[in-house]
Design an enzyme around this catalytic site. Structure first.
Site, PDB file in Angstrom:
ATOM      1  N   HIS A 361       0.803  -1.230   0.000  1.00  0.00           N
ATOM      2  CA  HIS A 361       0.000   0.000   0.000  1.00  0.00           C
ATOM      3  C   HIS A 361       0.831   1.273   0.000  1.00  0.00           C
ATOM      4  O   HIS A 361       0.282   2.359   0.138  1.00  0.00           O
ATOM      5  CB  HIS A 361      -0.921   0.047   1.220  1.00  0.00           C
ATOM      6  CG  HIS A 361      -1.966  -1.012   1.239  1.00  0.00           C
ATOM      7  ND1 HIS A 361      -3.236  -0.819   0.733  1.00  0.00           N
ATOM      8  CD2 HIS A 361      -1.921  -2.287   1.672  1.00  0.00           C
ATOM      9  CE1 HIS A 361      -3.942  -1.931   0.883  1.00  0.00           C
ATOM     10  NE2 HIS A 361      -3.162  -2.839   1.453  1.00  0.00           N
ATOM     11  N   LYS A 553      -8.558  13.793   4.764  1.00  0.00           N
ATOM     12  CA  LYS A 553      -7.689  12.626   4.722  1.00  0.00           C
ATOM     13  C   LYS A 553      -6.711  12.763   5.875  1.00  0.00           C
ATOM     14  O   LYS A 553      -6.657  13.818   6.510  1.00  0.00           O
ATOM     15  CB  LYS A 553      -6.933  12.548   3.391  1.00  0.00           C
ATOM     16  CG  LYS A 553      -6.240  13.882   3.006  1.00  0.00           C
ATOM     17  CD  LYS A 553      -5.493  13.775   1.684  1.00  0.00           C
ATOM     18  CE  LYS A 553      -6.403  13.887   0.482  1.00  0.00           C
ATOM     19  NZ  LYS A 553      -6.407  12.702  -0.356  1.00  0.00           N
ATOM     20  N   ARG A 554      -5.938  11.720   6.166  1.00  0.00           N
ATOM     21  CA  ARG A 554      -4.920  11.862   7.191  1.00  0.00           C
ATOM     22  C   ARG A 554      -3.972  13.001   6.851  1.00  0.00           C
ATOM     23  O   ARG A 554      -3.743  13.303   5.682  1.00  0.00           O
ATOM     24  CB  ARG A 554      -4.150  10.543   7.353  1.00  0.00           C
ATOM     25  CG  ARG A 554      -4.926   9.496   8.095  1.00  0.00           C
ATOM     26  CD  ARG A 554      -5.305   9.962   9.485  1.00  0.00           C
ATOM     27  NE  ARG A 554      -4.129  10.090  10.321  1.00  0.00           N
ATOM     28  CZ  ARG A 554      -3.713   9.162  11.158  1.00  0.00           C
ATOM     29  NH1 ARG A 554      -4.417   8.042  11.330  1.00  0.00           N
ATOM     30  NH2 ARG A 554      -2.618   9.320  11.882  1.00  0.00           N
ATOM     31  N   LYS A 559       0.791  14.394   1.391  1.00  0.00           N
ATOM     32  CA  LYS A 559      -0.569  14.704   0.919  1.00  0.00           C
ATOM     33  C   LYS A 559      -0.759  16.214   0.698  1.00  0.00           C
ATOM     34  O   LYS A 559      -1.734  16.646   0.107  1.00  0.00           O
ATOM     35  CB  LYS A 559      -1.609  14.166   1.903  1.00  0.00           C
ATOM     36  CG  LYS A 559      -1.584  12.628   2.028  1.00  0.00           C
ATOM     37  CD  LYS A 559      -2.591  12.133   3.052  1.00  0.00           C
ATOM     38  CE  LYS A 559      -2.464  10.647   3.351  1.00  0.00           C
ATOM     39  NZ  LYS A 559      -3.089   9.793   2.320  1.00  0.00           N
ATOM     40  N   THR A 661      -8.433   6.581  -1.853  1.00  0.00           N
ATOM     41  CA  THR A 661      -9.783   6.028  -2.013  1.00  0.00           C
ATOM     42  C   THR A 661     -10.822   7.114  -1.733  1.00  0.00           C
ATOM     43  O   THR A 661     -11.937   7.045  -2.247  1.00  0.00           O
ATOM     44  CB  THR A 661     -10.014   4.833  -1.063  1.00  0.00           C
ATOM     45  OG1 THR A 661      -9.505   5.165   0.231  1.00  0.00           O
ATOM     46  CG2 THR A 661      -9.326   3.592  -1.587  1.00  0.00           C
ATOM     47  N   LYS A 665     -14.613   8.388  -3.537  1.00  0.00           N
ATOM     48  CA  LYS A 665     -15.855   8.697  -2.815  1.00  0.00           C
ATOM     49  C   LYS A 665     -16.384  10.065  -3.238  1.00  0.00           C
ATOM     50  O   LYS A 665     -17.592  10.252  -3.397  1.00  0.00           O
ATOM     51  CB  LYS A 665     -15.620   8.629  -1.296  1.00  0.00           C
ATOM     52  CG  LYS A 665     -15.249   7.213  -0.834  1.00  0.00           C
ATOM     53  CD  LYS A 665     -14.623   7.155   0.560  1.00  0.00           C
ATOM     54  CE  LYS A 665     -13.940   5.801   0.774  1.00  0.00           C
ATOM     55  NZ  LYS A 665     -13.110   5.771   1.989  1.00  0.00           N
TER      56      LYS A 665
END
Ligand code: 26Q
Length: 824
Positions: A361, A553-554, A559, A661, A665
């Site tokens: 992952h 998100k985290r 990110k 992911t 969504k």
């Protein structure tokens, strides 16, 4: 044996059951019970209805003997169960009306349930989506995990800072779980391995002087959608093996008893709140071995209860390892087969290597699990011996493969060995000992093959494959966005609930003004719902007509939440320079938990909140921009957030996000993506068309090329781009922290000069800033034309069919697991 069972729901029984439960659980009448007590009573009543299907499914499995997948994962981020279970039972209407007749509102009752937050983020939520799809598609599956006493911490924002509060999710009990003490296992830690030969001259290895812990399983039902199939998520709790024996109270026994009791007490205490970051903690390794040993023992025991020959194990069982966290399963299966079932090495190895498969992952090197030999061999002496032998044989393989080919064999060994440099490399163990290695998006898998795992790919190319992630539309559209779900059903029928490719039927409506207006109205209703949530939780009034631009998100540097907030600072400067500038009002919404010890991540949260304070309270802004940080982002509020989003921020440094992911969504709910060509964004854009998304920034190849040359020089940009320079200076001149101008210095340093040894801007934030700002300008320009926007939004929904976890799971079944379909 095909008969499709229309799930029956007995409304009267259900109502009586709720009343009865309130009475026997709490000695109260319906009128006296609290909302929370009513939730529990309803949950038990629903579980009653599930139990019949659950037993029936398991009976069917016994008759048909299908192959079973054990999805081994340290994390299952399930969120709330009640609403989802009611939907999958096909009982939503009946339950709703039954409750109404009792003067109750299902939505209010659902809101009483605490999230089951046994995971950090993407990897854990993926496991939960996969379980939903496995049941819905009718495959026999167990999720295997840990029943953490405390899940992912609850986040409070105090004075702009994150505070972590323990998540005491079991304090009122868990109505959905079933304790199964009859399947208790014993797990052994420490001690040493003794060796002797038996009467046949066979070597026997015995672990001696160990400490043991009892593993008690708790089962949670995983209800398939409308098919009567119920699989099991089995999570293990730890208990001490025996209590004090007062008669054997000599010193040695006493100390050991206390130690064992403490071990049991600690082991399942808390989920490690790190996402994409490895911390080599002894307790973490204990957790891993604890649930894996119990799960492997049970899988083998269960198989042997109904089969004769252990050699048939891989025909009926497969283990999917969710990242390297459960990789010790490989050595544990070897141990059970050799030590408990007396198989010789080669036979055990044949079985193991046909049973285990591994999903990667991440390519972030700091997330790779490497355990010190000292720790590993002390905690798991027998398992370590087995890994040493796997390693020894693998090195022989390397030599056999490359000796005499001109390839530098020592170099290969250095790069590929399982044990090297005092460390046990779990990814190498998983690749060498499994029959499948997969990445989670096409780009990610290609990077694995060409870069990170190149040597392994060259030696064993047949093992490598891609399985692009997916999400369950039952939770993230049908449950989370009932208005849009109904609208979709009205246009293409309800088949999309189990066949998401049906959404493509919406494409013909993309240009239809009526459909566009309906779609935008639904989006608006959902924005009102989120605005209410924000009003209640943040005390901030947001304009439901503004663009909802969302990054949830985290929190992680790769990110790039920092890029997002720097851009907000830049927009604010533009307004201050030109107070009458024409801008479509935009609400920038953030939600993110930072790992407790991740300083830059925590400081980024503080920065977002500080920018929010300034921007939201500046009269000059006149509500053209608002910044909102949603506290305690989690599965349950995510459902509200996705439904209300216009813009989906997917802005990771290209090559760093394995898949993502959340991106899927948002798309499913009709948001337009602003993003880099990273992870599954690549495939999202491929499906929807680049003209219906806002793509910017360096490509993965470009990032990797820079990295191979030791990075790039952000000072160039700082010196030549006055807008960037101004924003950066505002990090250190007190604009957002007048009392302490130095507060954000660490963020400034991470982007710029820093100490001579550290690299600057390793996530290419300044490098991508301009192109991000341009893409954001395009977002605004595009939104001005509501028809174009509506068209693109509808096309996003219509093109999201590929990203169902049902598709992903079917690919796992076809290419990796080869499970048999079971019908009811
Ligand atoms: C490792 C060692 C010790 C403590 C914690 C950990 C640890 C825990 C969680 C390491 C990694 C994780 C989580 C990783 C994760 O969530 N990865 C994400 O997986 C998603 C599903 O495949 C992808 O969509 C995301 O791109 C990826 O970041």
């Amino acid at each position: 044996m095909k008969k499709s069972v229309k799930p029956k729901f007995d409304k009267d029984l259900f109502k009586r059951s709720v009343q009865y439960n309130v009475r026997t659980l709490y000695r109260k009448t319906m009128e006296e019970a609290t909302d929370r007590q009513i939730f529990t009573a309803v949950a038990y009543a629903i579980k009653d209805q599930v139990v019949d299907d659950w037993m029936e499914t398991q009976k069917r499995y016994e008759e048909e003997d299908p192959k079973i997948v054990y999805y081994m994962s340290m994390e299952f981020l399930m969120g709330r169960a009640l609403g989802n279970m009611v939907i999958n039972l096909g009982a939503d209407k009946e339950v709703r009306s039954a409750l109404e007749e009792m003067g109750l509102d299902l939505n209010v009752i659902e809101d009483q349930e605490p999230d089951a937050a046994l995971g950090n983020g993407g990897l854990g939520r993926l496991a939960a989506c996969f379980l939903d799809s496995l049941s819905t598609l009718g495959y026999a599956a167990y999720g295997c995990g840990i029943r953490y006493r405390y899940g992912m911490f609850k986040q409070q924002i105090r004075d702009g800072y994150q505070r972590e509060v323990p998540d005491d999710w079991l304090s009122d009990g868990n109505p959905f779980e079933l304790r199964r003490p009859e399947y208790t296992k014993t797990v052994k830690f420490g001690g040493y391995v003794s060796y002797h030969t038996d009467e046949n001259g066979r070597g026997i290895f015995t672990q001696e002087d160990y400490q043991s812990v009892k593993a008690i399983p708790y089962d949670l039902p995983i209800v398939g959608y409308g098919n009567g199939i119920v699989n099991t998520l089995r999570i293990w709790d730890a208990e001490p093996v025996q209590c004090f024996q007062l008669d054997s109270f000599d010193k040695g026994d006493y100390r050991k008893a206390v130690e064992q009791e403490n071990l049991a007490r600690n082991i399942v205490e808390v989920l490690y709140p790190n996402d994409n970051h490895y911390a080599g903690k002894e307790l973490r390794l204990k957790q891993q071995y604890f649930f894996i040993s119990a799960s492997v023992q049970e899988a083998v025991d269960k198989f042997m209860r109904s089969h004769e020959d252990i050699h048939d194990f891989p025909k009926k069982v497969t283990f999917q390892l969710n990242d390297t966290h459960p990789t010790v399963a490989i050595a544990e299966l070897m141990r059970v087969l050799m030590d408990d079932y007396g198989l010789p090495w080669d036979e055990a190895w044949n079985i193991t290597t046909q049973t285990c498969a591994y999903t990667n992952h991440t390519i972030m090197s700091e997330a790779l699990e490497k355990w010190p030999i000292e720790l590993f061999s002390r905690l798991l002496p027998r398992v370590y011996q087995i890994i040493e032998e796997i390693n020894r044989r693998f090195i022989e393989e390397i030599k056999k493969t490359y000796d005499g080919t001109g390839v530098d064999v020592q170099e290969k060994i250095r790069k590929m060995a399982i044990i090297y440099d005092g460390q046990v490399k779990m990814a190498h163990l998983a690749i060498v000992s499994g029959y499948s290695v997969n990445g989670v998006a096409r780009l990610h898998t290609e990077i694995l093959k060409k870069q990170e795992l190149k040597d392994f790919y060259e030696m064993m190319p047949g093992k490598f494959n891609n399985k692009t992630n997916g999400i369950t539309q039952r939770r993230f559209l049908l449950h989370a966005n009932p208005l849009l779900a109904q609208w979709v059903t009205a246009h293409v029928g309800s088949e999309w609930i189990t066949d998401l490719s049906r959404l493509s039927g919406l494409k013909v409506y993309a240009d239809d003004p009526k459909a566009q207006a309906e779609f935008m109205n639904i989006k608006y209703q959902n924005k009102v719902r989120l605005a209410q949530y924000i009003q209640e939780h943040n005390g901030i009034t947001v304009d439901s007509r503004s663009i909802f631009d969302v990054q949830v998100k985290r929190l992680h540097e790769y990110k790039r939440q920092l890029l997002n907030i720097l851009h907000v600072m830049y927009l604010y400067n533009k307004i201050k320079d030109n107070p009458d500038i024409d801008m479509i009002p935009r609400t920038f919404i953030f939600g993110a938990k930072a790992a407790a010890g991740y300083q830059n991540a925590k400081l980024t949260i503080k920065l977002i909140n500080s920018v929010a304070d300034v921007v939201n309270n500046d009269a000059d802004v006149r509500n053209r921009i608002k910044v909102v940080f949603i506290e305690d982002y989690r599965v349950s509020n995510a459902e509200i957030i996705f439904a209300a989003s216009d813009v989906s921020e997917q802005i990771s440094t290209a090559s760093k996000e394995a898949s993502g992911t959340g991106n899927m969504k948002f798309m499913l709910n009709g948001a337009l993506t602003i993003g880099t060509m990273d992870g599954a964004n690549v495939e999202i854009v491929e499906e929807v068309g680049e003209e219906n998304a806002f793509i910017f920034g360096l490509s993965a190849d470009e990032v990797i090329r820079y990295e191979n040359y030791g990075g790039y020089d952000p000072n160039q940009i700082f010196n030549n781009d006055p807008d960037v320079r101004r924003v950066l200076m505002q990090l250190i001149n007190g604009t957002y922290s007048p009392d302490n101008p130095e507060l954000f210095r660490p963020l400034y340093n991470s982007l710029l000069n820093t100490l001579s040894t550290a690299k600057a801007d390793t996530y290419f934030i300044l490098k991508d800033f301009r192109s991000y700002a341009e893409a954001q300008q395009k977002v605004e320009d595009y939104y001005r034309d509501q028809k174009s926007w509506a068209k693109s939004a509808i096309l996003n929904v219509a093109s999201s069919g590929k990203f169902s976890a049902d598709r992903t799971i079917q690919e796992y079944v076809d290419d990796i697991w080869h499970l048999d379909k079971v019908t009811r």
